[in-house]
Enzyme design. Structure first.
Site, PDB file in Angstrom:
ATOM      1  N   ASN A 124       0.878  -8.193 -11.290  1.00 44.91           N
ATOM      2  CA  ASN A 124      -0.059  -7.238 -11.100  1.00 44.91           C
ATOM      3  C   ASN A 124       0.189  -5.912 -11.646  1.00 44.91           C
ATOM      4  OD1 ASN A 124      -1.147  -5.202  -8.137  1.00 44.91           O
ATOM      5  ND2 ASN A 124      -2.722  -6.121 -10.089  1.00 44.91           N
ATOM      6  N   CYS A 166       0.945  -1.347   0.161  1.00 44.06           N
ATOM      7  CA  CYS A 166       0.046   0.031   0.012  1.00 44.06           C
ATOM      8  C   CYS A 166       0.845   1.230  -0.036  1.00 44.06           C
ATOM      9  CB  CYS A 166      -0.858  -0.106   1.203  1.00 44.06           C
ATOM     10  SG  CYS A 166      -2.082   1.525   1.336  1.00 44.06           S
ATOM     11  N   GLY A 182      -6.991  -5.609 -11.113  1.00 42.03           N
ATOM     12  CA  GLY A 182      -7.725  -4.545 -10.483  1.00 42.03           C
ATOM     13  C   GLY A 182      -8.776  -3.677 -11.072  1.00 42.03           C
ATOM     14  N   GLU A 212      -1.875  -2.503 -14.002  1.00 39.86           N
ATOM     15  CA  GLU A 212      -1.861  -1.845 -15.596  1.00 39.86           C
ATOM     16  C   GLU A 212      -2.460  -2.987 -16.428  1.00 39.86           C
ATOM     17  OE1 GLU A 212      -1.957   1.248 -16.650  1.00 39.86           O
ATOM     18  OE2 GLU A 212      -1.963   1.863 -14.655  1.00 39.86           O
TER      19      GLU A 212
END
Length: 339
Positions: free
Chosen positions: A205, A104, A229, A207
């Site tokens: 993960n 994060c 995502g 784009e």
């Protein structure tokens, strides 16, 4: 065209966007193997059960969405004993597995030593993973999610090895550093050295907005498994299209989810939003999703233009009912159950 093995496709956790409401809807559309919940922040105490159920109501359904897709719990924190205690409690509540957030980039999280801030402390990463691994049953998966580093990718391999050596069975790599934030591009090629060095599976993960992105990401990273995502939120049929392309269909042809088939899912989304979120949040959540859907569906632009000035719940509900009626007349076979 020779078909390639289908990859594992995971649905990413995204704070304030990809929560249990969207997990329900997107897994109804199909193509996703596993979800991860939004991070649950651990700050030195054992959280009450109501917090876990708020983030993962699927715990009441065997840790699965109503479509039957497993949901893994994600914890964020830097104190090994506290992380272990909360992971143990989640295991008792029936979590499918525990995922640890070391990626994060939010300032408020990093300022308190959580998320991507730990990428500057590989030893602490190893301690957190080992504590959690030792606190939950041996059969329960413990995975980890990271970025390519905090300021630069120089420590990425050391951090990934710390996760593996601590006991993580899988590492998801968001192909940007904390400093990169969410600015394009994602550096998929920088995942390749990590995948080659680790014994555990590595998931790529970042784009992945299209089938072409997915194929390019797999080529450059060397990873079979992908985490989707915002690309999946903008195009709910993306996972199905990736699978169709892997099965030999050109660019996923025939797997597109048309707008009329998505409209009942918008209605389902709105129903859940109204049931589970506070009134001030409801209209904004619908507009947020429509805003992303505009990237893939031209019809979403017109829908967004209509709803963006609306705030009254009853008016939005009536508008959606009319939209569903029109879409059903255009395409009587929506994707997944709408109720």
């Amino acid at each position: 065209m020779v078909a390639v093995p289908a990859p594992t496709l995971l649905l990413a956790p995204m704070e304030g966007l990809l929560d249990f409401v969207l997990r329900d809807v997107l897994t109804r559309v199909g193509g996703v193997d596993r979800c991860v919940c939004e991070f649950i922040r651990v700050t030195g105490m054992l959280l009450p059960d109501k917090v876990f159920y708020r983030f993962i109501p699927e715990l009441r359904n065997g840790s699965r969405t109503l479509a039957g897709v497993p949901v893994r719990a994600q914890l964020l924190g830097s104190d090994p004993p506290s992380m272990a205690d909360n992971a143990a409690r989640l295991a008792e509540l029936g979590a499918e597995g525990i995922d640890l957030n070391f990626g994060c980039p939010a300032r408020t999280v990093n300022r308190h030593g959580g998320g991507a801030a730990l990428l500057r402390e590989p030893e602490r990463i190893a301690a957190v993973v080992a504590a959690v691994r030792g606190a939950v049953p041996a059969h329960l998966p413990v995975s980890a999610k990271m970025r390519l580093g905090y300021d630069d990718p120089g420590s990425a391999l050391e951090c990934a090895l710390a996760m593996q050596d601590g006991g993580a069975c899988e590492v998801v790599v968001h192909a940007r550093t904390k400093a990169d934030g969410y600015r394009p591009p994602a550096y998929w090629e920088r995942i390749a050295p990590l995948r080659e060095a680790l014994r555990v599976p590595v998931v790529a993960n970042g784009e992945i907005w299209s089938v072409q992105d997915a194929q390019r990401c797999r080529e450059l990273s060397g990873c079979d498994a992908l985490m989707l995502g915002r690309g999946m939120v903008a195009d709910p049929g993306l996972a199905l299209a990736i699978r169709a392309a892997d099965a030999g269909h050109d660019k996923g042809a025939g797997a597109e989810v048309p707008w009329p088939a998505l409209v009942p899912q918008l209605a389902r989304f709105w129903q859940l939003v109204c049931e589970d979120l506070d009134p001030p949040q409801r209209a904004g959540r619908l507009k947020q999703w429509l805003n992303l859907l505009r990237r893939r569906h031209p019809q979403a632009q017109a829908a967004f233009d209509q709803v963006r000035v609306m705030t009254d719940q009853r008016a939005i509900t009536l508008w959606l009912q009319q939209l569903v009626a029109a879409s059903t007349a255009a395409d009587p076979a929506p994707v997944g159950p709408a109720a």
